[in-house]
Design a protein around this motif. Structure first.
Motif, PDB file in Angstrom:
ATOM      1  N   GLY A 476       0.841  -1.204   0.000  1.00  0.00           N
ATOM      2  CA  GLY A 476       0.000   0.000   0.000  1.00  0.00           C
ATOM      3  C   GLY A 476       0.872   1.249   0.000  1.00  0.00           C
ATOM      4  O   GLY A 476       2.072   1.201   0.286  1.00  0.00           O
ATOM      5  N   GLN A 477       0.283   2.389  -0.346  1.00  0.00           N
ATOM      6  CA  GLN A 477       0.901   3.721  -0.301  1.00  0.00           C
ATOM      7  C   GLN A 477       1.969   3.943  -1.395  1.00  0.00           C
ATOM      8  O   GLN A 477       2.583   3.014  -1.908  1.00  0.00           O
ATOM      9  N   GLY A 478       2.207   5.207  -1.674  1.00  0.00           N
ATOM     10  CA  GLY A 478       3.344   5.657  -2.472  1.00  0.00           C
ATOM     11  C   GLY A 478       3.470   5.001  -3.838  1.00  0.00           C
ATOM     12  O   GLY A 478       2.471   4.673  -4.492  1.00  0.00           O
ATOM     13  N   LYS A 479       4.720   4.796  -4.263  1.00  0.00           N
ATOM     14  CA  LYS A 479       4.981   4.280  -5.614  1.00  0.00           C
ATOM     15  C   LYS A 479       4.439   2.869  -5.806  1.00  0.00           C
ATOM     16  O   LYS A 479       4.019   2.504  -6.906  1.00  0.00           O
ATOM     17  N   ASP A 480       4.478   2.045  -4.748  1.00  0.00           N
ATOM     18  CA  ASP A 480       3.928   0.690  -4.878  1.00  0.00           C
ATOM     19  C   ASP A 480       2.449   0.752  -5.245  1.00  0.00           C
ATOM     20  O   ASP A 480       1.972   0.000  -6.095  1.00  0.00           O
ATOM     21  N   ALA A 481       1.708   1.644  -4.588  1.00  0.00           N
ATOM     22  CA  ALA A 481       0.269   1.746  -4.861  1.00  0.00           C
ATOM     23  C   ALA A 481       0.055   2.204  -6.298  1.00  0.00           C
ATOM     24  O   ALA A 481      -0.841   1.699  -6.987  1.00  0.00           O
ATOM     25  N   VAL A 482       0.878   3.120  -6.773  1.00  0.00           N
ATOM     26  CA  VAL A 482       0.736   3.593  -8.151  1.00  0.00           C
ATOM     27  C   VAL A 482       0.928   2.425  -9.117  1.00  0.00           C
ATOM     28  O   VAL A 482       0.193   2.271 -10.091  1.00  0.00           O
ATOM     29  N   GLN A 483       1.896   1.588  -8.838  1.00  0.00           N
ATOM     30  CA  GLN A 483       2.111   0.411  -9.704  1.00  0.00           C
ATOM     31  C   GLN A 483       0.935  -0.548  -9.643  1.00  0.00           C
ATOM     32  O   GLN A 483       0.509  -1.106 -10.645  1.00  0.00           O
ATOM     33  N   PHE A 484       0.426  -0.751  -8.428  1.00  0.00           N
ATOM     34  CA  PHE A 484      -0.689  -1.689  -8.266  1.00  0.00           C
ATOM     35  C   PHE A 484      -1.919  -1.244  -9.060  1.00  0.00           C
ATOM     36  O   PHE A 484      -2.615  -2.066  -9.645  1.00  0.00           O
ATOM     37  N   PHE A 485      -2.166   0.056  -9.045  1.00  0.00           N
ATOM     38  CA  PHE A 485      -3.385   0.559  -9.683  1.00  0.00           C
ATOM     39  C   PHE A 485      -3.203   0.883 -11.166  1.00  0.00           C
ATOM     40  O   PHE A 485      -4.111   1.428 -11.792  1.00  0.00           O
ATOM     41  N   THR A 486      -2.033   0.565 -11.711  1.00  0.00           N
ATOM     42  CA  THR A 486      -1.813   0.801 -13.143  1.00  0.00           C
ATOM     43  C   THR A 486      -1.153  -0.425 -13.765  1.00  0.00           C
ATOM     44  O   THR A 486      -0.519  -1.222 -13.078  1.00  0.00           O
ATOM     45  N   ASP A 487      -1.317  -0.534 -15.073  1.00  0.00           N
ATOM     46  CA  ASP A 487      -0.638  -1.606 -15.795  1.00  0.00           C
ATOM     47  C   ASP A 487       0.379  -0.958 -16.725  1.00  0.00           C
ATOM     48  O   ASP A 487       0.131   0.126 -17.260  1.00  0.00           O
ATOM     49  N   SER A 488       1.517  -1.611 -16.940  1.00  0.00           N
ATOM     50  CA  SER A 488       2.467  -1.024 -17.884  1.00  0.00           C
ATOM     51  C   SER A 488       2.236  -1.621 -19.263  1.00  0.00           C
ATOM     52  O   SER A 488       2.128  -2.843 -19.414  1.00  0.00           O
TER      53      SER A 488
END
Ligand code: NAD
Length: 495
Positions: A476-488
């Motif tokens: 949760g939180q920060g850059k990890d959360a951004v990765q979780f909620f997006t796909d590359s």
């Protein structure tokens, strides 16, 4: 703060609370309701509807309908909503904190700290234009063939949150999900639903488009609806280990992303070279803050070598000095526990510890708070002569109970800590850099404290445990959360 009568709750009765779906307050059609109870005096302060599967599905559909417009809103515009939300939360900070104390019981300063951490996650998510950028490389595949990675949102995400941080936990996730262009449905704990309900009321001033952020009240039925709905792309869960395992398995079976942050049993190791006088205040906050109902709470106090006598004496003295009472009283250090059921569970663990041979140095079982006799109070409890095989030394008690375990050296302390199935956090108190380094290098836990007993990551750092305290990959939180909620997505171009 001056606008508030300090000891009096804002409202005695919040009535029947509603869901917030597609920008509207909706009373769900249901024949199941629960009382919302103030643990300081056990009085009902509202009614919670338990939303059915059909009504939960409607909320998810609305979030899905809102997705494309929101996903195509430029990130800088989405970020501006975060700035607005931050300003609104700043304005209502004290009110939100007071509602948290009223429904959860925690001391008012702890509720203020919790609300601040919610705001910090919004501040972090406001940097989404930088946080969700992709990357590229010209001639990355071959001459004249360029390669680019973009990060894209996925659709509808959901959060299932626990009672113990009713405001903050959903903020570990939703600001990142929404700032990255997803839409969101939150199912808060049925034990503490008021904080987020009021938060959603004030956030209407931010004018987020309808359907972007939705709130559903309920229990297992609503959670199962979320888990089974194919429109939901991922679930974030925070709560106990058995439920976390269940949610993670169901997400696997239905192909959803999942962050499942689960239960804990945290060990604090005190070395003979520790500065005990400077550390006891910090240890009190760890073991007894939020009445022990924190996933980062200290549970087992591991005394290494000859630190035992001094540690025991000073720890018990400091714990005995803590004031127990209603959390809205500014002089109170420790509020009530969440429910009668939890109170009984804590009593049972203490009774069992005694039966198994532990000694009670400080007993919180018979605490009575004058004027609040109906409240769910248990005082700080310290158990000595605890061995690692005792039930209460192994299982999560989730109450203000500290168990002192003696070991001969640091290696034994590390072995003992790593033998626990949980791995949320662990702390060492020492003045030796070498001891500290050996400890954090070897300990199997997601959050390590050195001379501090609540190793809570700030919003811009990832937060999760290890072993049975966490199921998933991104935190949760920060850059990890951004990765979780997006796909590359990779784009390879030749012109
Ligand atoms: P809980 O697991 O009982 O409930 C959490 C959520 O799951 C609630 O919203 C609840 O409605 C839902 N739920 C409960 N039973 C369910 C079921 N059978 N099926 C589907 N959904 C279900 O947890 P709690 O008592 O509210 O919270 C305390 C727990 O949370 C502790 O174990 C604590 O360690 C943990 N916790 C962990 C973290 C962390 O970051 N690891 C943080 C806070 C709390």
């Amino acid at each position: 703060m001056s606008d508030f009568n300090l000891l009096k709750p804002l409202k005695e009765d919040y009535g029947t609370i509603r869901n917030f779906i597609d920008g509207d307050w909706v009373e769900p059609k249901t024949d199941r309701y629960l009382d919302i109870v103030n643990p300081a005096d056990s009085k009902a302060i509202g009614k919670l509807p338990l939303t059915t599967k059909a009504e939960t599905d409607k909320a998810i559909q609305k979030a899905h309908d809102a997705y494309w417009d929101w996903r195509t809103t430029p990130p800088i515009v989405r970020a501006r909503y975060m700035f607005k939300i931050k300003a609104i939360l700043d304005k209502y900070h004290e009110e939100i904190a007071r509602i948290t104390t009223q429904e959860h019981g925690k001391a008012i300063d702890e509720a203020r700290g919790e609300t601040l951490r919610s705001i910090e996650n919004v501040e972090t998510a406001a940097g989404i234009t930088s946080l969700m950028m992709g990357y590229n490389l010209e001639d990355g595949a071959a001459k004249n063939i360029d390669e680019t990675v973009v990060r894209q949102p996925l659709g509808v995400f959901a959060c299932v949150s626990p009672f113990n941080f009713p405001g903050m936990v959903p903020f570990w996730f939703w600001p990142y999900a929404v700032a990255t262009g997803n839409t969101f449905v939150i199912k808060v704990s049925e034990q503490t639903p008021l904080t987020l309900t009021r938060t959603f009321e004030i956030l209407q001033d931010a004018d987020l488009p309808d359907g972007v952020l939705n709130l559903v009240h309920g229990d297992k039925e609503a959670v199962d609806a979320i888990l089974d709905n194919p429109l939901v792309k991922g679930v974030t869960f925070v709560g106990s280990t058995p439920v976390g395992k269940y949610i993670y398995a169901r997400c696997g079976a239905t192909g959803k992303r999942c962050i499942a942050q689960a239960g804990a049993k945290n060990f604090l190791t005190v070395m003979p070279d520790a500065e005990i006088d400077r550390s006891t205040g910090n240890m009190m906050a760890s073991f007894f803050g939020c009445t022990g109902q924190r996933c980062l709470a200290g549970a087992n106090l591991v005394a290494v070598g000859d630190v035992y006598e001094e540690l025991k004496e000073k720890f018990v003295k400091a714990a005995a000095a803590l004031k127990v009472g209603p959390g809205l009283d500014e002089s109170v250090n420790m509020g009530p526990i969440i429910s009668r059921k939890s109170l009984e569970r804590v009593h049972n663990y203490i009774d069992m510890a005694v039966k198994q041979g532990a000694t009670v140095l400080l007993d919180g079982r018979d605490v009575v708070v004058p004027g609040y006799e109906g409240g769910f109070y248990v005082g700080p409890t310290v158990l000595d002569n605890v061995t690692p095989d005792m039930t209460h030394a192994q299982e999560e008690i989730f109450g203000p109970v500290a168990s002192i375990i003696r070991v001969k050296d640091l290696e034994e302390a590390i072995k003992l800590t790593n033998a626990s199935p949980f791995g949320n956090s662990a702390s060492i108190y020492t003045t030796s850099g070498r001891n500290a380094r050996t400890y954090w290098y070897k300990i199997q836990a997601g959050n390590i404290g050195v001379n501090l007993g609540i190793a809570a990551a700030m919003a811009y750092f990832p937060f999760a445990g290890q072993k049975d305290s966490f199921f998933g990959t991104m935190h949760g939180q920060g850059k990890d959360a951004v990765q979780f909620f997006t796909d590359s997505k990779v784009v390879i171009t030749r012109w």
